[in-house]
Design a protein around this motif. Structure first.
Motif, short mmCIF file in Angstrom:
data_model
loop_
_atom_site.label_atom_id
_atom_site.label_comp_id
_atom_site.label_asym_id
_atom_site.label_seq_id
_atom_site.Cartn_x
_atom_site.Cartn_y
_atom_site.Cartn_z
N LYS A 30 42.09 47.02 48.10
CA LYS A 30 42.59 46.89 46.74
C LYS A 30 42.28 45.48 46.21
CE LYS A 30 46.43 50.11 47.49
NZ LYS A 30 47.91 50.27 47.49
N ASP A 31 41.95 45.45 44.94
CA ASP A 31 41.65 44.19 44.27
C ASP A 31 42.65 43.97 43.14
OD1 ASP A 31 40.53 41.88 43.27
OD2 ASP A 31 38.96 42.92 42.14
N TYR A 32 43.57 43.02 43.35
CA TYR A 32 44.54 42.67 42.32
C TYR A 32 43.90 41.60 41.44
CZ TYR A 32 48.02 45.23 45.06
OH TYR A 32 48.72 46.19 45.72
N LYS A 33 43.08 42.06 40.49
CA LYS A 33 42.25 41.14 39.73
C LYS A 33 43.05 40.19 38.87
CE LYS A 33 40.07 42.63 36.18
NZ LYS A 33 39.14 43.31 35.27
N TYR A 34 44.15 40.66 38.27
CA TYR A 34 44.92 39.79 37.40
C TYR A 34 45.79 38.82 38.21
CZ TYR A 34 43.34 42.74 33.63
OH TYR A 34 42.55 43.42 32.74
N CYS A 35 46.18 39.20 39.41
CA CYS A 35 46.87 38.24 40.29
C CYS A 35 45.92 37.12 40.69
CB CYS A 35 47.40 38.95 41.53
SG CYS A 35 48.86 39.99 41.23
N ARG A 36 44.67 37.45 40.93
CA ARG A 36 43.68 36.42 41.23
C ARG A 36 43.51 35.47 40.05
NH1 ARG A 36 39.05 37.70 41.24
NH2 ARG A 36 38.96 39.95 40.90
N GLN A 37 43.47 36.03 38.86
CA GLN A 37 43.31 35.19 37.68
C GLN A 37 44.55 34.33 37.45
OE1 GLN A 37 41.34 36.78 34.11
NE2 GLN A 37 41.14 38.74 35.18
N ALA A 40 44.31 31.42 39.77
CA ALA A 40 43.32 30.46 39.29
C ALA A 40 43.84 29.67 38.10
CB ALA A 40 42.02 31.18 38.93
N VAL A 41 44.58 30.35 37.21
CA VAL A 41 45.16 29.66 36.05
C VAL A 41 46.22 28.66 36.49
CG1 VAL A 41 46.64 30.01 34.03
CG2 VAL A 41 44.62 31.45 34.35
N ALA A 42 47.08 29.08 37.42
CA ALA A 42 48.15 28.19 37.89
C ALA A 42 47.59 26.98 38.62
CB ALA A 42 49.11 28.96 38.79
N ASN A 43 46.46 27.15 39.32
CA ASN A 43 45.85 26.04 40.06
C ASN A 43 44.89 25.22 39.22
OD1 ASN A 43 47.24 26.91 42.32
ND2 ASN A 43 45.51 28.08 43.15
N ARG A 44 44.82 25.51 37.91
CA ARG A 44 43.92 24.81 36.98
C ARG A 44 42.44 25.00 37.34
NH1 ARG A 44 46.79 20.42 34.76
NH2 ARG A 44 48.97 21.02 34.57
N GLU A 45 42.11 26.15 37.91
CA GLU A 45 40.72 26.47 38.24
C GLU A 45 40.08 27.36 37.19
OE1 GLU A 45 41.09 28.36 41.98
OE2 GLU A 45 41.48 26.51 43.11
N GLN A 46 40.86 27.91 36.30
CA GLN A 46 40.36 28.84 35.29
C GLN A 46 41.14 28.62 34.01
OE1 GLN A 46 40.00 32.98 36.55
NE2 GLN A 46 40.55 33.71 34.52
N SER A 48 40.20 30.63 30.71
CA SER A 48 40.27 31.88 29.94
C SER A 48 40.72 33.03 30.82
CB SER A 48 38.91 32.20 29.33
OG SER A 48 37.95 32.40 30.33
N MET A 49 41.50 33.93 30.24
CA MET A 49 41.98 35.12 30.94
C MET A 49 41.77 36.32 30.01
SD MET A 49 45.66 35.65 32.79
CE MET A 49 45.97 37.09 33.81
N VAL A 50 40.88 37.23 30.42
CA VAL A 50 40.52 38.38 29.61
C VAL A 50 41.32 39.59 30.08
CG1 VAL A 50 38.64 39.88 28.84
CG2 VAL A 50 38.21 37.44 29.27
N VAL A 51 42.03 40.22 29.15
CA VAL A 51 42.83 41.41 29.43
C VAL A 51 42.09 42.62 28.85
CG1 VAL A 51 45.05 42.56 29.15
CG2 VAL A 51 44.94 40.06 29.36
#
Length: 407
Positions: A30-37, A40-46, A48-51
């Motif tokens: 399983k790939d929890y794609k939005y959890c990964r994003q 990344a957002v919380a760690n300041r690595e990303q 933009s977040m596309v829904v």
């Protein structure tokens, strides 16, 4: 019936935390794609977040909420941003190595609150003293449903205001990327308190008097000074999109629309590109009250870009970046150059040398520097010949094939 935005926000949180796709994760799991994003957002690595609305519809199985998002995309972008802001700290795995001016302000406020613990009970939560726009370190963008039809530029009318629409067109002008002020930070010259002013439009009236409790109770009349380092700016670029030739009725002039690109959507398109843009159709308010009065009840409109995709000029499909194994194998063949040349205007017989010249013009070469002399890799071609030898047909085919061309 009154809308329950809080309930919609809880649905968004559930979607972001639990949505997954099968077979695309590690080892085919399983790939929890939005959890990964979110991580990344919380760690300041990303940023933009596309829904994707297709995935949101699949998860909720309720078309009513999807329609509300499409019809009121601006408001639901704020709700989605609030949901991400509330749950992203739970996905944080490490501290950010770099700190900006806002981080320093937050640490200063927390330290001040610790020094005045007696007054802290009567004060709101420290983070609540800052506007949400200043705290958000991410950008929310929507990807329209695949079933939604493309809207022609000349069909963007009053009934589309506030809705999420997708248009196709050619970029005819692009501005430079400039900083756009989104939150202004002031400091008082008497009490040194910070005051924040969110900016929603293209202009604003600066605050003058301090509104802190200290200045109000003591009537000191502190003056506010704008702090550039503590203010928040976003990248901003303006595009002009003209409708495609096939969408222009006979005898009519092609219409155009202004596109406002912010943040990560800047520098994605240049003049001459054929693009598909998903955005929110909004009215444009004038910068001054006098201009508002002068324009009366009429207003200009623009599209706030959510997603920009480059299109192939040939079939209006997305341009792929990677070659397949079959294409790589075909390119290794000996007669591949002759095949490519013969595929240019196949309805025109002969003219092999002319077609090869046009092919070399399309793919161009490599720019070189020889002894400080710059040699460009592109070539120019001038076709000369008798009438009726297919000069216009060859150029018309090249015009349809090249992403950035005009005949």
């Amino acid at each position: 019936m009154a809308l329950d935005y809080e309930a919609d926000k809880e649905k968004f949180k559930d979607f972001l935390n639990t949505f997954y796709t099968d077979g695309t994760g590690p080892e085919g799991g399983k790939d929890y794609k939005y959890c990964r994003q979110l991580t990344a957002v919380a760690n300041r690595e990303q940023v933009s977040m596309v829904v994707e609305l297709d995935e949101l519809e699949e998860f909720l199985d309720k078309e009513e909420l999807i329609e509300r998002v499409e019809n009121n995309a601006k408001r639901y972008s704020q709700i989605m941003a609030e949901a991400v802001s509330e749950i992203s700290p739970d996905h944080k795995t490490r501290d950010s190595a770099s700190k900006n001016a806002l981080d320093i302000f937050l640490e200063h406020r927390l330290e001040t609150a610790r020094q005045h613990e007696d007054d802290l009970l009567n004060q709101p939560e420290v983070s609540a003293q800052f506007p949400p726009e200043l705290l958000h370190r991410f950008e929310i963008y929507w990807k329209a449903r695949s079933s939604e039809p493309v809207t022609k530029i000349r069909d963007l009318k009053a009934n589309k205001i506030g809705k999420l629409v997708t248009i196709h067109g050619t970029v005819i002008r692009s501005s430079e990327v400039r900083p756009l002020l989104s939150v202004v930070t002031y400091s008082c010259d008497m009490c040194s308190a910070e005051t924040f002013q969110p900016i929603s439009g293209r202009s604003f009236v600066p605050l003058v008097g301090c509104i802190s409790d200290f200045c109000k109770s003591n009537k000191t009349g502190g003056r506010l000074q704008l702090q550039t380092r503590g203010s928040k700016f976003r990248k901003f670029q303006e595009l002009k999109i003209q409708e495609q030739t096939v969408d222009v009725p006979a005898g009519h002039v092609p219409r155009a629309i202004t596109i406002h690109c912010q943040g990560e959507n800047t520098r994605l398109a240049a003049a001459g590109d054929h693009v598909a843009i998903t955005g929110i159709f909004l009215p444009l308010s004038k910068s001054t009250a006098f201009q508002q009065i002068a324009q009366g009840l009429l207003t200009e409109t623009y599209l706030e870009a959510q997603r920009i995709i480059h299109l192939s000029k040939w079939d209006d499909g997305e341009i792929g970046d990677e070659l397949t194994e079959e294409e790589i194998l075909e390119m290794s063949e000996v007669d591949f150059y002759d095949k490519l040349a013969a595929s240019i205007a196949p309805e025109v017989y002969g003219h092999e040398d002319v077609k090869k010249s046009l092919l070399l013009m399309l793919v161009s070469g490599v720019e070189r520097n020889v002894g400080g002399l710059k040699i460009r890799g592109t070539i120019n071609i001038c076709l000369m010949g008798d009438p009726g030898v297919a000069k216009s047909q060859l150029l018309s085919y090249v015009d349809r094939l090249a992403p950035r061309s005009k005949l």
